[in-house]
Design a protein around this motif. Structure first.
Motif, PDB file in Angstrom:
ATOM      1  N   ILE A  16       0.867  -1.184   0.000  1.00 44.26           N
ATOM      2  CA  ILE A  16       0.000   0.000   0.000  1.00 44.26           C
ATOM      3  C   ILE A  16       0.900   1.228   0.000  1.00 44.26           C
ATOM      4  CG2 ILE A  16      -1.962   1.140   1.102  1.00 44.26           C
ATOM      5  CD1 ILE A  16      -2.429  -1.315   2.776  1.00 44.26           C
ATOM      6  N   VAL A  17       0.662   2.144  -0.943  1.00 46.80           N
ATOM      7  CA  VAL A  17       1.441   3.382  -0.989  1.00 46.80           C
ATOM      8  C   VAL A  17       0.515   4.585  -1.138  1.00 46.80           C
ATOM      9  CG1 VAL A  17       3.536   2.306  -1.918  1.00 46.80           C
ATOM     10  CG2 VAL A  17       1.813   3.215  -3.496  1.00 46.80           C
ATOM     11  N   GLY A  18       1.056   5.749  -0.857  1.00 49.18           N
ATOM     12  CA  GLY A  18       0.293   6.990  -0.957  1.00 49.18           C
ATOM     13  C   GLY A  18       0.786   7.966   0.101  1.00 49.18           C
ATOM     14  N   LEU A  27      -7.097   1.521   6.231  1.00 47.80           N
ATOM     15  CA  LEU A  27      -7.634   0.590   5.227  1.00 47.80           C
ATOM     16  C   LEU A  27      -7.193  -0.833   5.568  1.00 47.80           C
ATOM     17  CD1 LEU A  27      -7.081   2.657   1.960  1.00 47.80           C
ATOM     18  CD2 LEU A  27      -9.298   1.851   2.810  1.00 47.80           C
ATOM     19  N   LEU A  28      -5.914  -0.962   5.944  1.00 44.38           N
ATOM     20  CA  LEU A  28      -5.394  -2.287   6.277  1.00 44.38           C
ATOM     21  C   LEU A  28      -6.031  -2.823   7.559  1.00 44.38           C
ATOM     22  CD1 LEU A  28      -3.593  -4.679   5.782  1.00 44.38           C
ATOM     23  CD2 LEU A  28      -1.665  -3.394   6.739  1.00 44.38           C
ATOM     24  N   ILE A  64       0.123  -8.172   3.382  1.00 46.86           N
ATOM     25  CA  ILE A  64      -0.113  -6.798   2.952  1.00 46.86           C
ATOM     26  C   ILE A  64       0.802  -5.858   3.727  1.00 46.86           C
ATOM     27  CG2 ILE A  64      -1.850  -5.000   2.632  1.00 46.86           C
ATOM     28  CD1 ILE A  64      -3.933  -7.391   2.829  1.00 46.86           C
ATOM     29  N   TRP A  65       1.610  -5.123   2.980  1.00 42.25           N
ATOM     30  CA  TRP A  65       2.625  -4.248   3.577  1.00 42.25           C
ATOM     31  C   TRP A  65       2.150  -2.802   3.562  1.00 42.25           C
ATOM     32  CZ3 TRP A  65       8.378  -5.574   3.475  1.00 42.25           C
ATOM     33  CH2 TRP A  65       8.568  -6.967   3.438  1.00 42.25           C
ATOM     34  N   ASN A 161     -16.434  -0.465   0.355  1.00 43.26           N
ATOM     35  CA  ASN A 161     -15.523  -1.033  -0.656  1.00 43.26           C
ATOM     36  C   ASN A 161     -14.149  -1.466  -0.164  1.00 43.26           C
ATOM     37  OD1 ASN A 161     -17.355  -0.813  -2.731  1.00 43.26           O
ATOM     38  ND2 ASN A 161     -16.620   1.193  -3.406  1.00 43.26           N
ATOM     39  N   VAL A 162     -13.907  -1.489   1.136  1.00 43.40           N
ATOM     40  CA  VAL A 162     -12.546  -1.812   1.608  1.00 43.40           C
ATOM     41  C   VAL A 162     -12.192  -3.254   1.252  1.00 43.40           C
ATOM     42  CG1 VAL A 162     -11.030  -2.011   3.619  1.00 43.40           C
ATOM     43  CG2 VAL A 162     -12.649  -0.093   3.457  1.00 43.40           C
TER      44      VAL A 162
END
Ligand code: GTP
Ligand code: MG
Length: 174
Positions: A16-18, A27-28, A64-65, A161-162
């Motif tokens: 996950i980036v941003g 979100l995670l 999930i990172w 939608n997650v």
């Protein structure tokens, strides 16, 4: 070889980036533990969670990172991206600057993981904040189409939608 206990198992790495504070960590935590923290602190370094889902009767695990959006808190970038088969590139629909940064995050992803098979999802998070929205759904969609990304608006706060966003990426990898 071929021992009986050699179970079929799938483990995929997703990153996950941003920008900072777009909601990556929430979100995670919403996806993996159904938790939301209204006062979450900026991530320092790297964290990850493993989450399983069933696809066609097989157990598929995604590792999930999640890393810091702030440069000064980030860990070794090349290690973060290495071996990833999926990526969620997240912006905050209520802050245009985070949408403007998406191209930079995609560049970084392509630099460190040039594998074209990486399944990428553009995620416009915080869609619950529609009253102060700065990026329209159409704009997000258009950008995603141009770049060949999946697209979804999400809310870690109200769960919109997650699960779907993560599972589309994981199914695409599989
Ligand atoms: P860094 O770790 O610094 O990169 O930030 P991050 O992208 O992990 O953001 P984080 O998940 O810590 O969330 C930042 C802030 O946004 C927190 O106050 C969250 O509670 C809030 N937040 C996250 N997701 C949502 C959402 O969907 N809606 C709303 N309204 N707030 C959210
Ligand atoms: Mg974080």
């Amino acid at each position: 070889g071929g021992g009986e206990e050699e179970a079929e198992e799938y483990l995929f790495k997703v990153v996950i980036v941003g920008d900072s504070a777009v909601g990556k960590s929430n979100l995670l935590s919403r996806y993996a533990r159904n938790e939301f923290d209204p006062h979450s602190k900026a991530t320092i370094g790297v964290e990850f969670q493993t989450q399983s889902m069933a696809i066609e009767g097989k157990e598929v695990k995604a590792q999930i990172w999640d890393t810091a959006g702030q440069d000064r808190f980030r860990a070794v970038t090349s290690a973060y991206y290495r071996g990833a088969f999926g990526a969620l590139v997240v912006y905050d629909v209520s802050r245009r600057s985070t949408f403007d940064s998406v191209a930079r995050w995609l560049d970084e992803l392509n630099t460190y993981n040039s594998d074209s098979t990486v399944a990428k999802m553009l995620v416009g998070n915080k869609c619950d904040l529609s009253a102060i929205r700065e990026v329209s759904i159409e704009e997000g969609k258009r950008f995603a189409e141009t770049e060949g990304l999946f697209f979804m608006e999400t809310s870690a706060l109200n769960c919109t939608n997650v699960k779907t966003a993560f599972e589309i990426v994981i199914k695409e990898i599989y």
